[in-house]
Design an enzyme around this catalytic site. Sequence first.
Site, PDB file in Angstrom:
ATOM      1  N   GLY A   1       0.823  -1.191   0.000  1.00 29.57           N
ATOM      2  CA  GLY A   1       0.000   0.000   0.000  1.00 29.57           C
ATOM      3  C   GLY A   1       0.861   1.246   0.000  1.00 29.57           C
TER       4      GLY A   1
ATOM      5  N   THR B   1       7.887   5.985  -3.008  1.00 36.02           N
ATOM      6  CA  THR B   1       8.878   6.392  -2.019  1.00 36.02           C
ATOM      7  C   THR B   1      10.262   5.973  -2.503  1.00 36.02           C
ATOM      8  OG1 THR B   1       9.368   6.492   0.346  1.00 36.02           O
ATOM      9  CG2 THR B   1       8.854   4.320  -0.566  1.00 36.02           C
TER      10      THR B   1
ATOM     11  N   CYS C   1       5.783   9.703  -1.067  1.00 34.25           N
ATOM     12  CA  CYS C   1       4.581   9.302  -0.337  1.00 34.25           C
ATOM     13  C   CYS C   1       3.414  10.257  -0.581  1.00 34.25           C
ATOM     14  CB  CYS C   1       4.859   9.193   1.166  1.00 34.25           C
ATOM     15  SG  CYS C   1       6.207   8.067   1.560  1.00 34.25           S
TER      16      CYS C   1
ATOM     17  N   ASP D   1       2.081   5.268  -1.524  1.00 35.54           N
ATOM     18  CA  ASP D   1       2.475   5.955  -2.745  1.00 35.54           C
ATOM     19  C   ASP D   1       3.909   5.609  -3.120  1.00 35.54           C
ATOM     20  OD1 ASP D   1       0.129   7.816  -3.354  1.00 35.54           O
ATOM     21  OD2 ASP D   1       0.501   8.285  -1.247  1.00 35.54           O
TER      22      ASP D   1
ATOM     23  N   ILE E   1       5.933   3.960   5.873  1.00 33.94           N
ATOM     24  CA  ILE E   1       5.352   2.635   6.092  1.00 33.94           C
ATOM     25  C   ILE E   1       4.525   2.249   4.874  1.00 33.94           C
ATOM     26  CG2 ILE E   1       3.776   1.251   7.498  1.00 33.94           C
ATOM     27  CD1 ILE E   1       4.372   3.078   9.838  1.00 33.94           C
TER      28      ILE E   1
END
Length: 218
Positions: A75, A79, A171, A77, A141
Site C-alpha cells: 500500500g 517512495t 509518499c 504511494d 510505512i
Amino acid sequence: MQSIDWGRTAYPEATERQKQLVADRIEGRIPDTLVFTEHDPVYTIGLRTGADAHVLWDPAQLERQGITIVPTNRGGDITYHGPGQVVGYPIVDLSAVKDLHAYLRFLEEVMIRAVGTLGLAATRRNGLTGIWVGTRKIAAIGVAVRRWVAYHGFALNVAPDLNHFSGIVPCGIAPTEGTVTSLAQELPTAPSMAEVREVLFAEFNALWPQFIGSTTAQ
C-alpha cells in the site's frame, strides 16, 4: 520473534525472498520474523500511486544517480529506498488481529519509541502514515498481507542521500505539506545502522505480545 539481517539487497530480490518467508510463515515453518535490509537506490511505486508515479527526474537523471523504478504490491504511494536507510520487513501473523489499521499504528509506535531511544522526539500526523519530526518525515510505512501474514513494512532514514527524495513527490507529500529528514540531519551525531537495527528490534519485540494480546482481547 526472530530477527534476520540480509545486508544490502536489490529491491526485486528482497521482494522474492519475502514471498518465500510469507509462505514459510503461513505453513508454520518459521516464527514471526523481522527482516532488516538496506536497498540499492530505488523508487518503489505503491498501489495508491498507480501509473501516476510523480517521478520528477527524467530517465537520464535516474541513470546518472543509479536509481531504478520498481512497481510493488504494498500500500501507499511512491517512495525512495537506498543506502543509509534501515528497511524493516516484519513477516508476522495477523490472523488473530485482522486489523491492518491497528497494525500500521503499531509500526508507527515501534519507530516512535525507537527514535526516542536514539535521542529524537517524533510523532504521528493526523491522516498521514509514517512518523514525523514536526513537518519533516523521517520514516515511511507500506504493508501488504497474504492470508493475514503481513509483509513489506517500514523504512527509517538514518543517513541516506536526501537529495534522492527531490526526484519524487515522496509518499504523495506535496512540498507545502512537509519535507523529508533523517537521524543524521536531526541529531548531532547519527547512530550506526547496527545500533538502529538493534533498537528497532528491541522495541518491536517488546511491543508485539502486547499488541497481539490487547487486540485479540477486544
